[in-house]
Design a protein around this motif. Structure first.
Motif, PDB file in Angstrom:
ATOM      1  N   LYS A   1       0.977  -1.606  -0.303  1.00 14.08           N
ATOM      2  CA  LYS A   1      -0.169  -0.113  -0.827  1.00 14.08           C
ATOM      3  C   LYS A   1       0.942   1.411   0.021  1.00 14.08           C
ATOM      4  CE  LYS A   1      -4.042  -1.982   1.953  1.00 14.08           C
ATOM      5  NZ  LYS A   1      -5.130  -1.687   3.297  1.00 14.08           N
ATOM      6  N   VAL A   2       2.388   1.557   0.692  1.00 11.30           N
ATOM      7  CA  VAL A   2       3.182   1.999   0.719  1.00 11.30           C
ATOM      8  C   VAL A   2       3.939   2.572  -0.274  1.00 11.30           C
ATOM      9  CG1 VAL A   2       4.769   3.212   1.865  1.00 11.30           C
ATOM     10  CG2 VAL A   2       2.577   1.770   3.322  1.00 11.30           C
ATOM     11  N   PHE A   3       4.560   1.373  -0.760  1.00  7.40           N
ATOM     12  CA  PHE A   3       4.928   1.445  -1.975  1.00  7.40           C
ATOM     13  C   PHE A   3       4.766   0.947  -3.707  1.00  7.40           C
ATOM     14  CE2 PHE A   3       7.612   1.131   2.125  1.00  7.40           C
ATOM     15  CZ  PHE A   3       8.180   2.612   1.703  1.00  7.40           C
ATOM     16  N   PRO A   4       5.146   1.223  -4.235  1.00  2.00           N
ATOM     17  CA  PRO A   4       4.312   0.881  -5.955  1.00  2.00           C
ATOM     18  C   PRO A   4       5.653  -0.097  -5.837  1.00  2.00           C
ATOM     19  CG  PRO A   4       5.542   2.928  -5.774  1.00  2.00           C
ATOM     20  CD  PRO A   4       5.266   2.942  -4.699  1.00  2.00           C
ATOM     21  N   VAL A   5       5.214  -1.268  -6.991  1.00  2.00           N
ATOM     22  CA  VAL A   5       5.743  -2.940  -6.449  1.00  2.00           C
ATOM     23  C   VAL A   5       5.707  -2.663  -8.553  1.00  2.00           C
ATOM     24  CG1 VAL A   5       6.271  -5.259  -6.007  1.00  2.00           C
ATOM     25  CG2 VAL A   5       5.256  -3.863  -4.237  1.00  2.00           C
ATOM     26  N   THR A   6       7.005  -3.062  -8.699  1.00  2.00           N
ATOM     27  CA  THR A   6       7.384  -3.573 -10.068  1.00  2.00           C
ATOM     28  C   THR A   6       7.020  -5.073 -10.531  1.00  2.00           C
ATOM     29  OG1 THR A   6       9.131  -3.972  -9.593  1.00  2.00           O
ATOM     30  CG2 THR A   6       9.380  -2.039 -10.444  1.00  2.00           C
ATOM     31  N   ASN A   7       6.371  -5.745 -10.956  1.00  2.00           N
ATOM     32  CA  ASN A   7       6.029  -6.824 -12.035  1.00  2.00           C
ATOM     33  C   ASN A   7       6.958  -7.480 -11.729  1.00  2.00           C
ATOM     34  OD1 ASN A   7       3.152  -6.238 -12.121  1.00  2.00           O
ATOM     35  ND2 ASN A   7       3.619  -5.191 -14.029  1.00  2.00           N
ATOM     36  N   ASP A   8       8.331  -7.205 -12.514  1.00  2.00           N
ATOM     37  CA  ASP A   8       9.584  -8.077 -12.642  1.00  2.00           C
ATOM     38  C   ASP A   8      11.035  -7.377 -11.545  1.00  2.00           C
ATOM     39  OD1 ASP A   8       8.525  -9.009 -14.854  1.00  2.00           O
ATOM     40  OD2 ASP A   8       8.763  -7.340 -15.701  1.00  2.00           O
ATOM     41  N   PHE A   9      11.950  -9.135 -11.141  1.00  2.00           N
ATOM     42  CA  PHE A   9      12.917  -8.284 -10.655  1.00  2.00           C
ATOM     43  C   PHE A   9      13.885  -7.537 -11.680  1.00  2.00           C
ATOM     44  CE2 PHE A   9      11.251 -12.214  -8.686  1.00  2.00           C
ATOM     45  CZ  PHE A   9      11.510 -11.997  -7.129  1.00  2.00           C
ATOM     46  N   HIS A  10      14.362  -7.062 -11.159  1.00  2.00           N
ATOM     47  CA  HIS A  10      15.672  -6.047 -11.866  1.00  2.00           C
ATOM     48  C   HIS A  10      16.750  -6.429 -10.536  1.00  2.00           C
ATOM     49  CE1 HIS A  10      13.028  -3.304 -14.071  1.00  2.00           C
ATOM     50  NE2 HIS A  10      11.982  -3.413 -12.508  1.00  2.00           N
ATOM     51  N   GLY A  11      17.718  -7.278 -11.173  1.00  2.00           N
ATOM     52  CA  GLY A  11      18.839  -7.837 -11.009  1.00  2.00           C
ATOM     53  C   GLY A  11      18.695  -8.182 -10.069  1.00  2.00           C
ATOM     54  N   SER A  12      19.432  -7.715  -8.285  1.00  2.00           N
ATOM     55  CA  SER A  12      19.430  -8.012  -6.888  1.00  2.00           C
ATOM     56  C   SER A  12      18.782  -6.658  -6.882  1.00  2.00           C
ATOM     57  CB  SER A  12      20.988  -8.611  -6.306  1.00  2.00           C
ATOM     58  OG  SER A  12      22.130  -6.775  -6.476  1.00  2.00           O
ATOM     59  N   LYS A  13      18.870  -5.586  -7.188  1.00  2.00           N
ATOM     60  CA  LYS A  13      17.914  -4.322  -6.658  1.00  2.00           C
ATOM     61  C   LYS A  13      16.897  -4.744  -6.468  1.00  2.00           C
ATOM     62  CE  LYS A  13      20.175  -2.059  -9.979  1.00  2.00           C
ATOM     63  NZ  LYS A  13      20.227  -0.432 -11.307  1.00  2.00           N
ATOM     64  N   SER A  14      16.526  -3.391  -4.547  1.00  2.00           N
ATOM     65  CA  SER A  14      15.555  -4.043  -4.106  1.00  2.00           C
ATOM     66  C   SER A  14      14.417  -2.280  -3.658  1.00  2.00           C
ATOM     67  CB  SER A  14      16.021  -3.992  -2.572  1.00  2.00           C
ATOM     68  OG  SER A  14      16.537  -4.882  -1.968  1.00  2.00           O
ATOM     69  N   PHE A  15      15.474  -1.644  -4.807  1.00  2.00           N
ATOM     70  CA  PHE A  15      14.916  -0.413  -5.223  1.00  2.00           C
ATOM     71  C   PHE A  15      14.974   0.205  -6.608  1.00  2.00           C
ATOM     72  CE2 PHE A  15      14.564  -0.331  -0.715  1.00  2.00           C
ATOM     73  CZ  PHE A  15      13.750   0.441   0.332  1.00  2.00           C
ATOM     74  N   ILE A  16      14.278   1.173  -6.985  1.00  2.00           N
ATOM     75  CA  ILE A  16      14.639   1.372  -8.474  1.00  2.00           C
ATOM     76  C   ILE A  16      14.014   2.507  -8.979  1.00  2.00           C
ATOM     77  CG2 ILE A  16      14.848  -1.040  -9.136  1.00  2.00           C
ATOM     78  CD1 ILE A  16      12.763  -0.645 -11.144  1.00  2.00           C
ATOM     79  N   ARG A  17      14.109   3.503  -9.465  1.00  2.00           N
ATOM     80  CA  ARG A  17      13.172   4.691 -10.267  1.00  2.00           C
ATOM     81  C   ARG A  17      13.073   4.454 -11.691  1.00  2.00           C
ATOM     82  NH1 ARG A  17      12.914   9.348  -6.870  1.00  2.00           N
ATOM     83  NH2 ARG A  17      13.963   9.118  -4.856  1.00  2.00           N
ATOM     84  N   ILE A  18      11.945   4.668 -12.434  1.00  2.00           N
ATOM     85  CA  ILE A  18      11.065   4.470 -13.088  1.00  2.00           C
ATOM     86  C   ILE A  18      10.396   5.910 -13.888  1.00  2.00           C
ATOM     87  CG2 ILE A  18       9.213   3.454 -14.982  1.00  2.00           C
ATOM     88  CD1 ILE A  18      10.038   0.804 -13.270  1.00  2.00           C
ATOM     89  N   ASP A  19      11.002   6.550 -14.181  1.00  2.00           N
ATOM     90  CA  ASP A  19      10.397   7.925 -14.941  1.00  2.00           C
ATOM     91  C   ASP A  19      10.121   8.832 -13.862  1.00  2.00           C
ATOM     92  OD1 ASP A  19      10.270   6.923 -17.499  1.00  2.00           O
ATOM     93  OD2 ASP A  19       8.070   5.850 -16.804  1.00  2.00           O
ATOM     94  N   GLY A  20      11.472   9.086 -12.638  1.00  2.00           N
ATOM     95  CA  GLY A  20      11.301   9.205 -11.758  1.00  2.00           C
ATOM     96  C   GLY A  20      10.799   9.153 -10.899  1.00  2.00           C
ATOM     97  N   LYS A  21       9.435   8.142 -10.718  1.00  2.00           N
ATOM     98  CA  LYS A  21       9.336   7.204  -9.400  1.00  2.00           C
ATOM     99  C   LYS A  21      10.346   6.514  -8.519  1.00  2.00           C
ATOM    100  CE  LYS A  21       4.460   6.072  -8.401  1.00  2.00           C
ATOM    101  NZ  LYS A  21       3.169   6.042  -8.380  1.00  2.00           N
TER     102      LYS A  21
END
Length: 332
Positions: free
Chosen positions: A169-189
Motif C-alpha cells: 500500500k505504501v510503495f508501488p511494486v514492479t512486476n519483474d525483478f531488476h537484478g538484485s536491486k530492492s529499489f529502483i526509479r522509473i520515470d522519476g518515481k
C-alpha cells in the motif's frame, strides 16, 4: 550469568561482521549456491556456534554452556521446519536462483532484529512475572499439538501477511525483478522490486515462527544473552541449510511430529518450573508446589534423542515408501 555491556556489544559486532562478509561475497558475484559451497558454510557456522559454546563453558561454566547448546539445537531444529515455508515463498515469487542467497540473508537479518526485540520483551516479562511460564508452557503444548497435525504438501500456498500488504500500500511494486536491486526509479518515481517484497516476506514470516521458538528457548535458559546468541547462530546458519538440504528436506516426513514432541516436552518443563516457583495466590495459597523439575542435561538429551529418532525414522519410511516424501517445489 553476569554479561557486561562490552560483551553484548562485542558479540553483536562480531555477528554483524560475519553477516557483512557473507553479504559482500554474495554481492561480489551473485551465483547459484552449490551443495558443496552450502555444506562448507553450514560447517563453518556450526563450528562458530560450537566455539562460542566452548567459550561460554570456559568463562562461565558447564551449566550455561549446556543451556546454550540446548537452546541452539532447539532453535536450529525448529528453523528447519521453517524452510518449508521459505521454499514456498521462493516458489510463489519465482525468485531467480542466483539471488536466493541474498534474499535469505537480508530476510534473516530482519528476522534477527525483530527476534531481538521479542527476546528483550520476554526477558523483561519473565523477570517481573514468573507465572508467565504457565502461559508459555500451555502455548508450547498447544503449538506442539497443532504442529503434529500439520501437513506440508504441494498444494500449500503462501498467503501474504499484514506487513506485506502494508508495504504494497505504501510503495508501488514492479512486476519483474531488476537484478538484485530492492529499489529502483522509473520515470522519476521510486518503486520497490519483488526482491524487497520477498525479503520482507522471509523476515516477517520468521517473526511468526518466533512466537513458539522464543518461549521454547526461555524454557531451557532464562539468560537473555544465551537466548539471543542461540537464536543468532541458528538463524545465521539457516540460509545455508536451505541450499544444503535440498531434496533431503522432502524426506523428513516425521519432522513435524518430532518437533511437536520437543515443544510439548519443553511446555511440560515450563509448567513444572512454574509450579515449583508458584506465587499465584489462587494456586496452593500462593505457595510453591513440591513437584520435580527437569534439568538442562535431561532436556538436551531428550532434544538430541528425539531429533535423531525422527531423522532415522523419516529416512527409513521414505526408503520403504518413496511416495511418502513431501513434495514442496522450489526453483533452485
Amino acid at each position: 550469568m553476569n554479561v557486561p555491556a562490552w560483551m553484548w556489544i562485542a558479540t553483536i559486532v562480531g555477528l554483524l561482521v560475519l553477516l557483512a562478509v557473507d553479504l559482500v561475497i554474495v554481492d561480489r558475484k551473485p551465483h547459484e549456491v552449490t551443495i558443496g559451497e552450502a555444506a562448507r558454510w553450514v560447517i563453518f557456522y556450526v563450528a562458530m556456534a560450537a566455539l562460542f559454546g566452548l567459550g561460554i563453558w570456559y568463562f562461565s561454566g558447564g551449566q550455561y554452556a549446556t543451556e546454550f547448546f540446548a537452546g541452539y539445537i532447539t532453535e536450529y531444529s525448529l528453523s528447519v521446519d521453517n524452510l518449508f515455508i521459505f521454499l514456498i515463498i521462493m516458489t510463489t515469487f519465482k525468485v531467480p536462483a542466483i539471488h536466493q542467497h541474498k534474499v535469505l540473508l537480508i530476510g534473516i537479518l530482519l528476522a534477527l532484529i525483530m527476534r531481538g526485540i521479542f527476546i528483550a520483551a520476554g526477558a523483561a516479562l519473565i523477570s517481573q512475572f514468573s507465572w508467565v511460564f504457565f502461559i508459555f508452557g500451555a502455548f508450547l503444548i498447544y503449538t506442539g499439538w497443532q504442529l503434529a497435525r500439520e501437513n506440508h504438501d504441494e498444494d500449500e500456498e503462501y498467503k501474504e501477511n499484514l506487513m506485506l500488504r502494508m508495504v504494497r500500500k505504501v510503495f508501488p511494486v514492479t512486476n519483474d525483478f531488476h537484478g538484485s536491486k530492492s529499489f529502483i526509479r522509473i520515470d522519476g518515481k521510486r518503486f520497490v522490486t519483488p526482491m524487497f517484497i520477498v525479503m520482507v516476506a522471509i523476515g516477517s514470516t520468521d517473526l511468526l515462527f518466533a512466537l513458539d521458538s522464543i518461549p521454547a528457548i526461555f524454557g531451557l535458559t532464562k539468560e537473555p544473552f544465551l537466548v539471543f546468541t542461540a537464536n543468532a547462530f541458528a538463524l545465521m546458519g539457516l540460509r545455508q541449510l536451505y541450499f544444503l538440504l535440498g531434496g533431503l528436506l522432502a524426506k523428513l516426513v516425521y519432522l513435524s511430529i518430532g518437533l511437536s514432541v520437543i515443544l510439548g516436552f519443553i511446555g511440560v518443563k515450563l509448567i513444572l518450573e512454574a509450579l515449583h516457583t508458584n506465587t499465584l495466590w489462587f494456586l496452593n495459597g500462593g505457595e510453591p508446589f513440591h513437584v520435580p523439575t527437569i534439568g538442562i542435561e535431561v532436556s538436551l538429551s531428550v532434544i538430541v534423542g528425539v531429533l535423531a529418532i525422527t531423522t532415522i525414522a523419516s529416512l527409513l519410511k521414505v526408503k520403504r515408501d518413496p511416495e511418502s516424501a513431501k513434495h514442496v517445489g522450489a526453483n533452485h
